[in-house]
Design an enzyme around this catalytic site. Structure first.
Site, mmCIF file in Angstrom:
data_model
loop_
_atom_site.group_PDB
_atom_site.id
_atom_site.type_symbol
_atom_site.label_atom_id
_atom_site.label_comp_id
_atom_site.label_asym_id
_atom_site.label_seq_id
_atom_site.Cartn_x
_atom_site.Cartn_y
_atom_site.Cartn_z
ATOM 1 N N HIS A 91 11.304 -11.078 1.225
ATOM 2 C CA HIS A 91 11.402 -10.529 2.574
ATOM 3 C C HIS A 91 12.713 -9.793 2.800
ATOM 4 O O HIS A 91 13.749 -10.121 2.232
ATOM 5 C CB HIS A 91 11.161 -11.602 3.643
ATOM 6 C CG HIS A 91 12.119 -12.746 3.665
ATOM 7 N ND1 HIS A 91 13.317 -12.714 4.361
ATOM 8 C CD2 HIS A 91 12.053 -13.989 3.118
ATOM 9 C CE1 HIS A 91 13.931 -13.876 4.243
ATOM 10 N NE2 HIS A 91 13.191 -14.665 3.485
ATOM 11 N N ASP A 93 14.364 -9.294 5.806
ATOM 12 C CA ASP A 93 15.263 -9.715 6.875
ATOM 13 C C ASP A 93 16.100 -10.926 6.497
ATOM 14 O O ASP A 93 15.795 -11.651 5.538
ATOM 15 C CB ASP A 93 14.475 -10.017 8.147
ATOM 16 C CG ASP A 93 13.519 -11.203 7.988
ATOM 17 O OD1 ASP A 93 12.882 -11.318 6.908
ATOM 18 O OD2 ASP A 93 13.390 -12.003 8.920
ATOM 19 N N ASP A 152 18.976 -15.330 0.993
ATOM 20 C CA ASP A 152 17.663 -15.550 1.582
ATOM 21 C C ASP A 152 17.334 -14.335 2.432
ATOM 22 O O ASP A 152 17.679 -14.276 3.603
ATOM 23 C CB ASP A 152 17.698 -16.818 2.431
ATOM 24 C CG ASP A 152 16.380 -17.169 3.082
ATOM 25 O OD1 ASP A 152 15.366 -16.532 2.751
ATOM 26 O OD2 ASP A 152 16.373 -18.050 3.958
ATOM 27 N N GLU A 186 10.268 -12.189 8.140
ATOM 28 C CA GLU A 186 9.824 -13.508 7.673
ATOM 29 C C GLU A 186 10.531 -14.612 8.443
ATOM 30 O O GLU A 186 9.930 -15.652 8.753
ATOM 31 C CB GLU A 186 10.085 -13.635 6.171
ATOM 32 C CG GLU A 186 9.475 -14.870 5.525
ATOM 33 C CD GLU A 186 10.415 -16.072 5.483
ATOM 34 O OE1 GLU A 186 9.987 -17.146 5.036
ATOM 35 O OE2 GLU A 186 11.584 -15.931 5.905
ATOM 36 N N GLU A 187 11.811 -14.411 8.754
ATOM 37 C CA GLU A 187 12.604 -15.448 9.408
ATOM 38 C C GLU A 187 12.157 -15.719 10.844
ATOM 39 O O GLU A 187 12.485 -16.759 11.406
ATOM 40 C CB GLU A 187 14.088 -15.071 9.402
ATOM 41 C CG GLU A 187 14.712 -14.936 8.025
ATOM 42 C CD GLU A 187 14.863 -16.257 7.289
ATOM 43 O OE1 GLU A 187 14.500 -17.308 7.870
ATOM 44 O OE2 GLU A 187 15.326 -16.253 6.138
ATOM 45 N N ASP A 209 11.613 -16.882 -2.984
ATOM 46 C CA ASP A 209 12.273 -17.209 -1.723
ATOM 47 C C ASP A 209 12.759 -18.657 -1.740
ATOM 48 O O ASP A 209 12.868 -19.300 -0.687
ATOM 49 C CB ASP A 209 11.297 -16.977 -0.563
ATOM 50 C CG ASP A 209 11.982 -16.917 0.787
ATOM 51 O OD1 ASP A 209 13.218 -16.873 0.825
ATOM 52 O OD2 ASP A 209 11.271 -16.926 1.810
ATOM 53 N N HIS A 391 21.310 -19.612 5.527
ATOM 54 C CA HIS A 391 21.481 -19.482 6.977
ATOM 55 C C HIS A 391 22.847 -19.981 7.434
ATOM 56 O O HIS A 391 22.988 -20.423 8.581
ATOM 57 C CB HIS A 391 20.380 -20.236 7.746
ATOM 58 C CG HIS A 391 18.997 -19.754 7.479
ATOM 59 N ND1 HIS A 391 17.913 -20.133 8.250
ATOM 60 C CD2 HIS A 391 18.492 -18.918 6.532
ATOM 61 C CE1 HIS A 391 16.814 -19.559 7.782
ATOM 62 N NE2 HIS A 391 17.153 -18.818 6.735
#
Length: 418
Positions: A91, A93, A152, A186-187, A209, A391
């Site tokens: 992904h 984002d 990520d 995706e997030e 991922d 994150h």
């Protein structure tokens, strides 16, 4: 690590490391409060840049649709056109929980095993991070402490792009048709809105991922979001007695009812949770967003029912006030559907074995776009990329493990071709 068939790990480091650092520089933080796809313009910028890069590698079948879904196809080797197509996803984002603007990746070519001081008084400390301690003498990339790193899932993108260049520059590596898929948002947990499913030719895919080397994931949470709306009764504060219902306070009381023992910070393994993500409002109107996660569908439904119970309890405490619960499914556990296609899993196991990578099979305490794709009928397990502390401002990436992920993609493609 054993890398057969003349696949050298250092070659894959060359194919992936510079790419990751380049991609990390794109500001692709997604916005879960924006219903449009993509939710932020930087994701489209990265998708277009990747499309140009793929064309530069010699691919002609590359498209980016209006919602910034990128699909590219590597044609099969001679004599392999009838082999089933296999897809690989990552992904575009990064999480909105921590800033992803002006990311400054720092490469450490040989980590000395000492604490790494970052900005804002943050420290990457091997005493509290066993994985970091185990990387003494190895290369890694970390943040400067002002932003997240974006492994990520830009590590997943780099691994797939590195594998694509390897295949296109090594015609002796026989392979069937390969699809490359990069997705936005995706997030946010949107679940692939606007995804061109009918144009996908692969009957099996794999997301890149995951985290540490060896991770292989075929099950994930059942995921729901709930927007809780609070309607109060506004009144002059001097004459509010017995009349006013403060919506902001109602939202705070509701949030306090969510069981602390069933929160992300209090659970692991197969235990689900409630997670209040945001609260805002005033006396008249307020909203609270809550995520529900559970590996068991019955457990998820129990938690959703409990949200209604909490709503009734708050209304009883605030006469005149109203609470409305709006649940929405985000993605479902992919385990059952993947089990219906055992060859997708067994081929992945064989790729791990061929490269001498020990498998660490575990559930995803989260989800991927592969979760939603599996639900739509295309089984899509998840694979490691080498990232840690996602994150957060303490995020870092193992250079060797990123290269291993790319090598694994190539090995898996060769297995599908045979």
């Amino acid at each position: 690590m054993n890398t057969p068939n003349n696949i050298e790990l250092k070659n894959f480091t060359g194919l992936t490391l510079k790419r990751f650092i380049k991609y990390a520089g794109f500001w692709t933080t997604s916005d879960r409060n924006n219903e449009e796809t993509p939710s932020t313009p930087g994701q489209r910028d990265l998708a277009n840049a990747l499309a140009e890069e793929l064309r530069g590698l010699g691919l002609s079948d590359v498209t980016v649709n209006a919602n910034s879904y990128l699909i590219a196809r590597i044609p099969a080797s001679k004599g392999k056109k009838q082999v089933p197509s296999v897809g690989f996803l990552a992904h575009l984002d990064t999480s909105g929980e921590v800033s992803g603007k002006n990311v400054k990746p720092i490469l450490v070519k040989s980590y000395n095993g000492e604490p790494i001081n970052l900005a804002n008084g943050l420290v990457l400390d091997p005493k509290t991070d066993p994985a970091l301690a185990a990387h003494s003498g190895r290369a890694l990339v970390h943040t400067d402490g002002t932003t997240l790193l974006g492994a990520d899932d830009k590590a997943g993108i780099a691994a797939i792009m590195g594998a694509a260049e390897f295949l296109l520059s090594h015609p002796e590596a026989e392979h069937g048709p390969v699809e490359i898929i990069f997705t936005p948002d995706e997030e946010t947990g949107k679940g692939l809105p606007g995804f061109p499913l009918k144009s996908l030719k692969s009957k099996a895919c794999y997301t890149l991922d995951g985290g540490p080397i060896g991770e292989m994931e075929i099950e994930c949470f059942n995921a729901w979001s709930a927007k809780i709306e609070f309607t109060g009764v506004a009144m002059h504060l001097g004459t509010a007695r017995g009349v006013m219902a403060n919506a902001g306070l109602m939202a705070a009381v509701y949030a306090a009812m969510l069981p602390r023992s069933e929160s992300p910070e209090a659970t692991d393994g197969y235990y689900g949770y409630y997670c209040p993500l945001s609260i805002e409002g005033n006396v008249e109107k307020a909203t609270l967003e809550v995520f529900i996660r559970d590996f068991d569908s019955g457990g998820a439904q129990r938690r959703i029912k409990n949200l209604e119970t909490f709503a009734a309890a708050v209304e009883a405490q605030f006469p005149g006030g109203r609470v409305k619960v709006n649940p929405k499914v985000q993605y479902l556990n992919m385990k059952e559907k993947i089990n219906e296609h055992p060859e997708v899993f067994t081929k992945l196991q064989q790729a791990f074995k061929n490269l001498g990578i020990e498998i660490r099979q575990k559930p995803i305490r989260g989800g991927t776009d592969g979760s939603r794709l599996t639900e739509l009928g295309i089984p899509t397990p998840n694979i490691f990329t080498g990232g840690r502390n996602y994150h957060s401002r303490l995020e870092w990436l193992s250079v060797d493990e990123l290269a291993s992920a790319s090598a694994l993609v190539v090995e898996l493609i060769k297995i599908w071709a045979n």
